[in-house]
Scaffold this active site. Sequence first.
Site, PDB file in Angstrom:
ATOM      1  N   LYS A  25       0.827  -1.125   0.013  1.00  0.00           N
ATOM      2  CA  LYS A  25       0.033   0.077   0.021  1.00  0.00           C
ATOM      3  C   LYS A  25       0.917   1.215  -0.003  1.00  0.00           C
ATOM      4  O   LYS A  25       0.319   2.277   0.404  1.00  0.00           O
ATOM      5  CB  LYS A  25      -0.970  -0.042   1.044  1.00  0.00           C
ATOM      6  CG  LYS A  25      -1.769  -1.294   1.365  1.00  0.00           C
ATOM      7  CD  LYS A  25      -2.885  -1.170   0.171  1.00  0.00           C
ATOM      8  CE  LYS A  25      -3.945  -2.264   0.217  1.00  0.00           C
ATOM      9  NZ  LYS A  25      -4.617  -2.424  -1.048  1.00  0.00           N
ATOM     10  N   ARG A  26       2.157   1.090  -0.508  1.00  0.00           N
ATOM     11  CA  ARG A  26       3.004   2.468  -0.753  1.00  0.00           C
ATOM     12  C   ARG A  26       3.156   2.790   0.526  1.00  0.00           C
ATOM     13  O   ARG A  26       3.334   4.048   0.860  1.00  0.00           O
ATOM     14  CB  ARG A  26       2.911   3.193  -1.694  1.00  0.00           C
ATOM     15  CG  ARG A  26       2.294   2.594  -3.007  1.00  0.00           C
ATOM     16  CD  ARG A  26       3.318   1.919  -3.300  1.00  0.00           C
ATOM     17  NE  ARG A  26       3.088   1.171  -4.774  1.00  0.00           N
ATOM     18  CZ  ARG A  26       3.148  -0.194  -5.227  1.00  0.00           C
ATOM     19  NH1 ARG A  26       2.932  -0.940  -4.312  1.00  0.00           N
ATOM     20  NH2 ARG A  26       2.951  -0.450  -6.555  1.00  0.00           N
TER      21      ARG A  26
ATOM     22  N   ALA B  52       3.034   7.211   0.937  1.00  0.00           N
ATOM     23  CA  ALA B  52       2.104   7.821   0.169  1.00  0.00           C
ATOM     24  C   ALA B  52       0.964   8.577   0.996  1.00  0.00           C
ATOM     25  O   ALA B  52       0.049   8.849   0.417  1.00  0.00           O
ATOM     26  CB  ALA B  52       1.412   6.581  -0.607  1.00  0.00           C
TER      27      ALA B  52
ATOM     28  N   LEU C 206      -5.953   6.695   1.736  1.00  0.00           N
ATOM     29  CA  LEU C 206      -7.085   7.482   1.170  1.00  0.00           C
ATOM     30  C   LEU C 206      -8.424   6.298   1.012  1.00  0.00           C
ATOM     31  O   LEU C 206      -9.485   6.673   1.194  1.00  0.00           O
ATOM     32  CB  LEU C 206      -6.532   7.824  -0.297  1.00  0.00           C
ATOM     33  CG  LEU C 206      -5.674   8.811  -0.266  1.00  0.00           C
ATOM     34  CD1 LEU C 206      -5.207   9.057  -1.859  1.00  0.00           C
ATOM     35  CD2 LEU C 206      -6.270  10.268   0.314  1.00  0.00           C
TER      36      LEU C 206
ATOM     37  N   GLY D 178       0.749  13.263   3.712  1.00  0.00           N
ATOM     38  CA  GLY D 178       1.216  12.767   4.992  1.00  0.00           C
ATOM     39  C   GLY D 178       2.411  11.986   5.145  1.00  0.00           C
ATOM     40  O   GLY D 178       2.949  12.161   6.037  1.00  0.00           O
TER      41      GLY D 178
ATOM     42  N   GLU E 173       4.503  14.545   5.949  1.00  0.00           N
ATOM     43  CA  GLU E 173       4.439  15.123   7.311  1.00  0.00           C
ATOM     44  C   GLU E 173       5.169  14.380   8.299  1.00  0.00           C
ATOM     45  O   GLU E 173       5.675  14.831   9.223  1.00  0.00           O
ATOM     46  CB  GLU E 173       2.917  15.157   7.473  1.00  0.00           C
ATOM     47  CG  GLU E 173       1.998  15.970   6.798  1.00  0.00           C
ATOM     48  CD  GLU E 173       0.701  16.136   7.200  1.00  0.00           C
ATOM     49  OE1 GLU E 173       0.059  15.306   7.147  1.00  0.00           O
ATOM     50  OE2 GLU E 173       0.184  17.332   7.485  1.00  0.00           O
TER      51      GLU E 173
ATOM     52  N   GLU F 224      -2.775  17.144  -1.491  1.00  0.00           N
ATOM     53  CA  GLU F 224      -4.183  17.319  -0.818  1.00  0.00           C
ATOM     54  C   GLU F 224      -5.162  18.090  -1.690  1.00  0.00           C
ATOM     55  O   GLU F 224      -6.334  17.849  -1.721  1.00  0.00           O
ATOM     56  CB  GLU F 224      -3.866  17.836   0.452  1.00  0.00           C
ATOM     57  CG  GLU F 224      -3.490  17.086   1.584  1.00  0.00           C
ATOM     58  CD  GLU F 224      -1.759  16.743   1.800  1.00  0.00           C
ATOM     59  OE1 GLU F 224      -1.329  17.189   0.659  1.00  0.00           O
ATOM     60  OE2 GLU F 224      -1.299  16.301   2.535  1.00  0.00           O
TER      61      GLU F 224
ATOM     62  N   ARG G 105      -6.727  16.040  -4.180  1.00  0.00           N
ATOM     63  CA  ARG G 105      -7.497  15.008  -3.619  1.00  0.00           C
ATOM     64  C   ARG G 105      -8.953  15.661  -3.072  1.00  0.00           C
ATOM     65  O   ARG G 105      -9.546  14.856  -2.204  1.00  0.00           O
ATOM     66  CB  ARG G 105      -6.814  14.329  -2.565  1.00  0.00           C
ATOM     67  CG  ARG G 105      -5.522  13.580  -3.257  1.00  0.00           C
ATOM     68  CD  ARG G 105      -5.813  12.310  -4.061  1.00  0.00           C
ATOM     69  NE  ARG G 105      -4.586  11.889  -4.280  1.00  0.00           N
ATOM     70  CZ  ARG G 105      -4.277  11.291  -5.567  1.00  0.00           C
ATOM     71  NH1 ARG G 105      -4.976  11.387  -6.396  1.00  0.00           N
ATOM     72  NH2 ARG G 105      -3.088  10.989  -5.668  1.00  0.00           N
TER      73      ARG G 105
ATOM     74  N   GLY H 236      -3.435  17.463   7.600  1.00  0.00           N
ATOM     75  CA  GLY H 236      -3.945  17.190   9.190  1.00  0.00           C
ATOM     76  C   GLY H 236      -3.099  16.708   9.891  1.00  0.00           C
ATOM     77  O   GLY H 236      -3.097  16.524  11.205  1.00  0.00           O
TER      78      GLY H 236
HETATM   79  C1  1HE Z   1      -2.791   3.819  -1.323  1.00  0.00           C
HETATM   80  C2  1HE Z   1      -2.378   5.014  -1.320  1.00  0.00           C
HETATM   81  C3  1HE Z   1      -2.807   5.804  -0.296  1.00  0.00           C
HETATM   82  C4  1HE Z   1      -1.136   4.025  -2.694  1.00  0.00           C
HETATM   83  N1  1HE Z   1      -3.701   5.409   0.330  1.00  0.00           N
HETATM   84  N2  1HE Z   1      -3.773   3.172  -0.605  1.00  0.00           N
HETATM   85  N3  1HE Z   1      -1.459  10.618  -0.805  1.00  0.00           N
HETATM   86  C5  1HE Z   1      -1.710  10.757  -2.276  1.00  0.00           C
HETATM   87  O1  1HE Z   1      -2.460  11.422  -2.713  1.00  0.00           O
HETATM   88  C6  1HE Z   1      -0.727   9.809  -2.992  1.00  0.00           C
HETATM   89  C7  1HE Z   1      -1.363   8.523  -3.571  1.00  0.00           C
HETATM   90  N4  1HE Z   1      -0.670   7.506  -3.747  1.00  0.00           N
HETATM   91  C8  1HE Z   1      -0.192   7.775  -5.293  1.00  0.00           C
HETATM   92  O2  1HE Z   1      -0.045   8.642  -5.901  1.00  0.00           O
HETATM   93  C9  1HE Z   1       0.587   6.373  -5.776  1.00  0.00           C
HETATM   94  O3  1HE Z   1       0.107   5.219  -5.106  1.00  0.00           O
HETATM   95  C10 1HE Z   1       2.024   6.413  -5.356  1.00  0.00           C
HETATM   96  C11 1HE Z   1       2.786   7.587  -6.392  1.00  0.00           C
HETATM   97  C12 1HE Z   1       2.503   6.684  -4.218  1.00  0.00           C
HETATM   98  C13 1HE Z   1       2.854   4.892  -5.976  1.00  0.00           C
HETATM   99  O4  1HE Z   1       2.293   4.741  -7.094  1.00  0.00           O
HETATM  100  P1  1HE Z   1       2.225   3.437  -7.796  1.00  0.00           P
HETATM  101  O5  1HE Z   1       1.993   3.055  -9.102  1.00  0.00           O
HETATM  102  O6  1HE Z   1       3.682   2.660  -7.338  1.00  0.00           O
HETATM  103  O7  1HE Z   1       1.282   2.515  -6.912  1.00  0.00           O
HETATM  104  P2  1HE Z   1      -0.414   2.582  -6.888  1.00  0.00           P
HETATM  105  O8  1HE Z   1      -0.605   1.483  -8.197  1.00  0.00           O
HETATM  106  O9  1HE Z   1      -0.907   3.686  -7.135  1.00  0.00           O
HETATM  107  O10 1HE Z   1      -0.683   1.884  -5.472  1.00  0.00           O
HETATM  108  C14 1HE Z   1      -0.467   0.605  -5.172  1.00  0.00           C
HETATM  109  C15 1HE Z   1      -1.254   0.080  -4.165  1.00  0.00           C
HETATM  110  O11 1HE Z   1      -1.102   0.974  -3.003  1.00  0.00           O
HETATM  111  C16 1HE Z   1      -2.873   0.106  -4.472  1.00  0.00           C
HETATM  112  O12 1HE Z   1      -3.515  -0.686  -3.794  1.00  0.00           O
HETATM  113  P3  1HE Z   1      -4.127  -2.156  -4.177  1.00  0.00           P
HETATM  114  O13 1HE Z   1      -4.858  -2.739  -3.329  1.00  0.00           O
HETATM  115  O14 1HE Z   1      -4.961  -1.465  -5.606  1.00  0.00           O
HETATM  116  O15 1HE Z   1      -2.822  -2.728  -5.097  1.00  0.00           O
HETATM  117  C17 1HE Z   1      -3.182   1.381  -3.806  1.00  0.00           C
HETATM  118  O16 1HE Z   1      -4.316   1.772  -3.793  1.00  0.00           O
HETATM  119  C18 1HE Z   1      -2.256   1.650  -2.924  1.00  0.00           C
HETATM  120  N5  1HE Z   1      -1.976   3.034  -2.340  1.00  0.00           N
HETATM  121  N6  1HE Z   1      -1.037   5.041  -2.163  1.00  0.00           N
HETATM  122  C19 1HE Z   1      -4.148   4.046   0.105  1.00  0.00           C
HETATM  123  N7  1HE Z   1      -2.196   6.982  -0.046  1.00  0.00           N
HETATM  124  C20 1HE Z   1      -3.463  13.470   7.968  1.00  0.00           C
HETATM  125  S1  1HE Z   1      -4.259  14.491   6.606  1.00  0.00           S
HETATM  126  C21 1HE Z   1      -2.871  13.924   5.269  1.00  0.00           C
HETATM  127  C22 1HE Z   1      -3.559  14.084   3.823  1.00  0.00           C
HETATM  128  C23 1HE Z   1      -2.670  13.454   2.608  1.00  0.00           C
HETATM  129  O17 1HE Z   1      -1.773  12.638   2.910  1.00  0.00           O
HETATM  130  S2  1HE Z   1      -3.260  13.521   1.164  1.00  0.00           S
HETATM  131  C24 1HE Z   1      -2.283  12.771   0.380  1.00  0.00           C
HETATM  132  C25 1HE Z   1      -2.729  11.248  -0.060  1.00  0.00           C
END
Ligand code: 1HE
Length: 265
Positions: free
Chosen positions: A31-32, A69, A73, A118, A121, A141, A144, A149
């Site tokens: 889940k990265r 990551a 989410l 995060g 963070e 953020e 999305r 937070g």
């Molecule tokens: C996840 C998450 C996640 C991956 N929550 N499951 N963060 C983001 O907006 C970043 C979101 N993630 C990404 O942009 C990409 O996943 C990555 C660039 C980090 C990696 O890409 P990649 O192509 O290597 O992996 P993927 O195919 O996107 O993800 C692989 C798996 O990890 C997949 O799960 P699967 O069960 O379908 O295999 C994804 O769903 C999972 N995964 N990132 C949940 N973030 C206190 S407030 C804080 C606010 C924030 O942090 S907002 C920023 C959130």
Amino acid sequence: MTRIDDLPLANLAVATDEDGIATVTLNRPAKRNALNAATIEELVTLFSALPRAGVRAVVLRAEGPHFCAGLDLVEHLHAGRTAADFMHVCLRWHEAFNKMEYSGVPIIAALKGAVVGGGLELASAAHVRVADVSTYFALPEGQRGLFTGGGATIRVADLVGKARMIDMMLTGRVYRGEEAVAVGLCQYLVEDSESKAYELARAAAQNPPLSNFAICSAISHMQNMSALDAAYAEAVVAGVVNTQGEARGRLEAFADKTAARVRPD
Ligand code: 1HE
């Protein structure tokens, strides 16, 4: 003394070596290393115990090609949280990251791949950030439909300044490489962030623990104070640290010319 190697952890792994260097691994690579509620609770548990575990320095690393990551989410999507629920989620993130920043134990983050949302963070709660060429930093953020937070408004703004943070959040700007160093997101850019992080952790571990305690807690506390109170607190902390027994031997070594001199490389 608390034993941290035996803590019941699933999303983190921890191991301490004979020199007192603890390796803390984000261990959810499928889940990265996204931060779900359970991982945050493990960070709270671990970093609550760690300052009393005799650890001299920490390397914070990650399994898989990405450091972290950010917010899980998918968990957030399905949890059906109310505003009050998510406020409490954020308070647990703050608890975890404050435990790190104010721990008094040097935490060196070995970064790679995505350090986003995060994940940034989390990295910003470490005391030193080491990036490799794969590392990139972003605050997605805005894209999305979210807001930070986990303390970014304090720590990331502190690293890069308010204007850059707002740009990152509004536009999704990604920083990497020398530019990331130049804006303050990381202090080192190397081929192998883990080996550099261990090198830095081992160097920091040579300092007396009381000095490191002050460096890795007092400076952060003082930033929360008025200049007048910070100066007073600095004098009090220096009074304790600068008269410790471990300082005396080091001062004697300087005076008798056996101690290393400060030189450029
Ligand atoms: C996840 C998450 C996640 C991956 N929550 N499951 N963060 C983001 O907006 C970043 C979101 N993630 C990404 O942009 C990409 O996943 C990555 C660039 C980090 C990696 O890409 P990649 O192509 O290597 O992996 P993927 O195919 O996107 O993800 C692989 C798996 O990890 C997949 O799960 P699967 O069960 O379908 O295999 C994804 O769903 C999972 N995964 N990132 C949940 N973030 C206190 S407030 C804080 C606010 C924030 O942090 S907002 C920023 C959130």
